[in-house]
Design a protein around this motif. Structure first.
Motif, mmCIF file in Angstrom:
data_model
loop_
_atom_site.group_PDB
_atom_site.id
_atom_site.type_symbol
_atom_site.label_atom_id
_atom_site.label_comp_id
_atom_site.label_asym_id
_atom_site.label_seq_id
_atom_site.Cartn_x
_atom_site.Cartn_y
_atom_site.Cartn_z
ATOM 1 N N TRP A 41 -7.517 0.263 1.356
ATOM 2 C CA TRP A 41 -6.952 0.082 2.683
ATOM 3 C C TRP A 41 -7.861 -0.702 3.613
ATOM 4 C CZ3 TRP A 41 -4.835 5.713 3.558
ATOM 5 C CH2 TRP A 41 -3.819 5.955 2.632
ATOM 6 N N ALA B 235 0.833 -1.206 0.000
ATOM 7 C CA ALA B 235 0.000 0.000 0.000
ATOM 8 C C ALA B 235 0.866 1.254 0.000
ATOM 9 C CB ALA B 235 -0.938 -0.003 1.209
ATOM 10 N N PRO C 253 -3.815 -2.981 -2.971
ATOM 11 C CA PRO C 253 -3.183 -2.122 -1.968
ATOM 12 C C PRO C 253 -3.784 -0.722 -1.894
ATOM 13 C CG PRO C 253 -1.667 -2.561 -3.795
ATOM 14 C CD PRO C 253 -2.910 -3.364 -4.039
ATOM 15 N N LEU D 182 -7.066 -4.410 3.581
ATOM 16 C CA LEU D 182 -5.755 -4.897 4.001
ATOM 17 C C LEU D 182 -5.915 -5.808 5.216
ATOM 18 C CD1 LEU D 182 -3.624 -1.630 3.675
ATOM 19 C CD2 LEU D 182 -3.865 -3.495 2.033
ATOM 20 N N LEU E 175 -2.322 6.486 6.048
ATOM 21 C CA LEU E 175 -1.830 5.112 5.943
ATOM 22 C C LEU E 175 -1.096 4.717 7.217
ATOM 23 C CD1 LEU E 175 -1.622 2.522 4.351
ATOM 24 C CD2 LEU E 175 0.431 3.439 3.221
#
Length: 188
Positions: free
Chosen positions: A160, A28, A157, A163, A43
């Motif tokens: 989010w 990511a 990626p 993930l 992030l």
């Protein structure tokens, strides 16, 4: 952990939890590095949310800050400078993804490096702390190649929310105890 077989079981579990999460966050970060208007703090908050232990978060930030420092010298890049300005102590996967981007690696290569990092450190520690045969331990690492490739295959990626967030509560508790110990052996 006390022998090569128990080390292998531990590393396989670590790869499916922390390794897969680190690989996905690294991918990511690599993807984010290629975009304009990079929201690095967001992030980084995703990495925080996937790291339950404050001691583990501190270790990841220490490793990330140190990696970012070295990467900025080796691969000067506006992306790395921007990350350092936005998040002075980023989680290790963010620094690794951005550094891989600056170095010209692919997102997949960056994710594979993150997955390997998740098992190589504990494997090395097992050699030093348990006195395991280094050749046997490296044989275990070599045998993990298919699992490394699997852990490095991440969902989109850019999504989010998708993930992974694999957890290892016993390791989180051990990390907290280690952070409070009089004698500390490792940062991670």
């Amino acid at each position: 952990m006390h022998d090569v077989a128990s080390l292998e079981a531990f590393l396989r579990g670590r790869l499916r939890t922390a390794g897969a999460t680190a690989a996905a966050l690294t991918a990511a970060a690599h993807t984010l590095a290629a975009c304009a208007g990079r929201p690095w703090p967001l992030l980084d908050a995703e990495a925080d949310a996937r790291t339950a232990s404050p001691a583990q978060r501190d270790a990841a930030r220490t490793q990330g800050r140190l990696l970012l420092r070295v990467a900025r010298r080796v691969w000067p890049s506006p992306v790395l400078d921007e990350l350092a300005g936005a998040v002075p102590s980023p989680h290790h996967p963010l620094a690794l993804g951005a550094a891989a981007h600056a170095a010209g690696a692919t997102s997949e290569e960056a994710a594979l490096a993150a997955a390997y990092h998740a098992v190589a450190g504990p494997a090395t520690a097992a050699v030093r702390l348990l006195g395991l045969d280094p050749v046997d331990v490296h044989g275990v690492l070599a045998g993990l190649a298919p699992d490394l490739a699997t852990a490095a295959r991440t969902p989109d990626p850019a999504d989010w929310a998708a993930l992974p967030a694999g957890a290892a509560p016993a390791l989180d508790l051990l990390a907290e105890a280690h952070a409070r110990a009089q004698t500390r052996m490792f940062v991670s």
